[in-house]
Design a protein around this motif. Structure first.
Motif, PDB file in Angstrom:
ATOM      1  N   SER A   1      14.667  28.692  77.022  1.00  0.00           N
ATOM      2  CA  SER A   1      15.659  27.699  76.575  1.00  0.00           C
ATOM      3  C   SER A   1      17.069  28.238  76.778  1.00  0.00           C
ATOM      4  O   SER A   1      17.968  27.502  77.205  1.00  0.00           O
TER       5      SER A   1
ATOM      6  N   GLU B   1      20.048  26.564  79.044  1.00  0.00           N
ATOM      7  CA  GLU B   1      21.375  26.257  78.476  1.00  0.00           C
ATOM      8  C   GLU B   1      22.492  26.913  79.300  1.00  0.00           C
ATOM      9  O   GLU B   1      23.564  26.327  79.480  1.00  0.00           O
TER      10      GLU B   1
ATOM     11  N   VAL C   1      17.346  17.656  76.454  1.00  0.00           N
ATOM     12  CA  VAL C   1      17.064  18.615  75.386  1.00  0.00           C
ATOM     13  C   VAL C   1      15.804  18.182  74.636  1.00  0.00           C
ATOM     14  O   VAL C   1      15.275  17.096  74.857  1.00  0.00           O
ATOM     15  N   GLN C   2      15.346  19.055  73.724  1.00  0.00           N
ATOM     16  CA  GLN C   2      14.111  18.735  72.995  1.00  0.00           C
ATOM     17  C   GLN C   2      14.352  17.786  71.843  1.00  0.00           C
ATOM     18  O   GLN C   2      13.491  17.010  71.478  1.00  0.00           O
TER      19      GLN C   2
ATOM     20  N   THR D   1      23.394  11.860  79.169  1.00  0.00           N
ATOM     21  CA  THR D   1      23.211  13.155  78.526  1.00  0.00           C
ATOM     22  C   THR D   1      24.349  14.090  78.895  1.00  0.00           C
ATOM     23  O   THR D   1      25.294  13.681  79.561  1.00  0.00           O
TER      24      THR D   1
ATOM     25  N   ASP E   1      14.196  20.837  78.854  1.00  0.00           N
ATOM     26  CA  ASP E   1      13.616  21.847  77.982  1.00  0.00           C
ATOM     27  C   ASP E   1      12.377  21.261  77.318  1.00  0.00           C
ATOM     28  O   ASP E   1      12.481  20.449  76.393  1.00  0.00           O
TER      29      ASP E   1
END
Ligand SMILES: Nc1ncnc2c1ncn2[C@@H]1O[C@H](COP(=O)(O)OP(=O)(O)OP(=O)(O)O)[C@@H](O)[C@H]1O
Length: 205
Positions: A46, A50, A73-74, A94, A152
């Motif tokens: 992760s 990022e 993202v999660q 996003t 992710d």
């Protein structure tokens, strides 16, 4: 001839709270390919995504991106109390490195349809199940048709049919020319990926 890299990361080092978690990681993401970022819990997957997205800056090393980028993202960055619908979330798009045009209503509907949420577009995001929210976030990422699509664990917590749909969507994104990179623990996603980046203890194996 492999396609040229749209995103390259060279010798990335990163520390969380003074503790090094990435030690000299280099990757190249190419148009038209799906890269699976795999490895055990805590390996730094992760964190790497990022850094690739530009959400975090490396302590050392450099990320070069020659196009637009979308990050999935999660968890949604919107609190449950905010009255946003699935349509609103997808239309919002996003995280993006570059300014982008607002997607058309047709593009938003098509993205929602592709992730299997047609019929839920007007539902508040907060009223969706965890798996449905995951798919709404995937729709938010694909609606932008970015050159680089980073995700992710987009299939975390999804049932097998939804996982299969997610894999198909990512393959379609690569087929339209995107460079797709996806953190995953899903064996089938790893097997089907064009490239696998395996991280362990912050290093590429
Ligand atoms: N916000 C944070 N603050 C401090 N340490 C962190 C933070 N986020 C991650 N870490 C640490 O950095 C290391 C890498 O974490 P990261 O979340 O990147 O791993 P991961 O490979 O994605 O793991 P998982 O498969 O469990 O999602 C871990 O040791 C983790 O404890």
């Amino acid at each position: 001839m492999p396609s040229p890299a749209v995103l390259t990361a060279h010798d990335l080092h990163f520390a969380h709270d003074g503790r090094d978690v990435l030690h000299g990681v280099s990757v190249a993401l190419r148009s038209g390919t799906v890269t699976a970022v795999a490895g055990p819990n805590g390996a730094g997957k992760s964190t790497l995504v990022e850094l690739l997205a530009g959400v975090r800056s490396p302590r050392r090393g450099v990320v070069t991106c020659r196009g637009s980028l979308a990050l999935v993202v999660q968890r949604p960055a919107v609190p449950d109390t905010l009255p946003v619908t699935v349509h609103d979330v997808v239309a919002m798009g996003t995280w993006s490195r570059r300014r982008r045009l607002r997607p058309t209503a047709g593009a938003v509907a098509a993205a929602i349809d592709r992730v299997g949420l047609a019929g839920l577009a007007d539902r508040p995001l907060a009223s969706l199940s965890g798996g449905q929210r995951q798919r709404a976030l995937l729709a938010q990422g694909i609606v932008q048709r970015a050159d680089v699509l980073l995700l992710d664990e987009p299939a975390a917590g999804l049932d097998s049919r939804s996982r299969e749909r997610t894999r198909a969507v990512l393959a379609e994104e690569a087929a339209r020319g995107a460079a797709v990179a996806c953190v995953t623990h899903d064996d089938t996603s790893i097997e089907q990926a064009d490239v696998v980046v395996r991280l362990e203890d912050g290093r590429v194996l």
